[in-house]
Design an enzyme around this catalytic site. Structure first.
Site: not given
Length: 130
Positions: A41, A43, A52, A54, A85, A88
């Site tokens: 990930n 940010e 993310c 993924e 999530c 994803c």
């Protein structure tokens, strides 16, 4: 055989850029030829503009030629059995077969394995002619 996928996800997690949530995540995908594509990930101060693990792994997978995903491993330092999530799940559904194995991991290894269809049974998709 999931051990190498877990190790790739864990190594990716160590590279996460998570200065805001302090919640590093790693993911690794196996393609139909056995190639592994890992990501973490990333940010951004302008929430929610990060992405993310993924998503990072999917970008690497597509850049390597894509194909079909046969296995997925996801690991988070602070949460066992981390689940992709919703966004994803939809992104993964673009490339993962319903029977692709999703390995839910903790910091030491695979905790549980489920079929991708079990976590995303009715994802949005284009109707394709037969």
């Amino acid at each position: 055989m999931a051990q190498d996928l877990f190790e790739a996800a864990r190594a990716a997690m160590a590279r996460a850029h998570a200065p805001y949530s302090h919640f590093p995540v790693g993911a690794a995908l196996r393609d139909g030829a056995g190639g592994i594509h890992a990501g973490c990930n990333v940010e951004n101060a302008s929430y929610p503009e990060g992405w993310c693990a993924e998503t990072t792994a999917l970008g690497r997978f597509v850049m390597a030629g894509g194909g079909q995903i046969t296995e997925i491993a996801v690991v988070a330092q602070k949460m066992a059995r981390i689940m992709p999530c919703g966004g994803c799940r939809q992104r993964l559904a673009e490339f993962a077969a319903p029977d692709a194995r999703l390995h839910l991991c903790d910091a030491t290894g695979v905790v549980e394995t489920v079929a991708f269809a079990d976590i995303f049974p009715r994802g949005f998709g284009l109707e394709r002619p037969a």
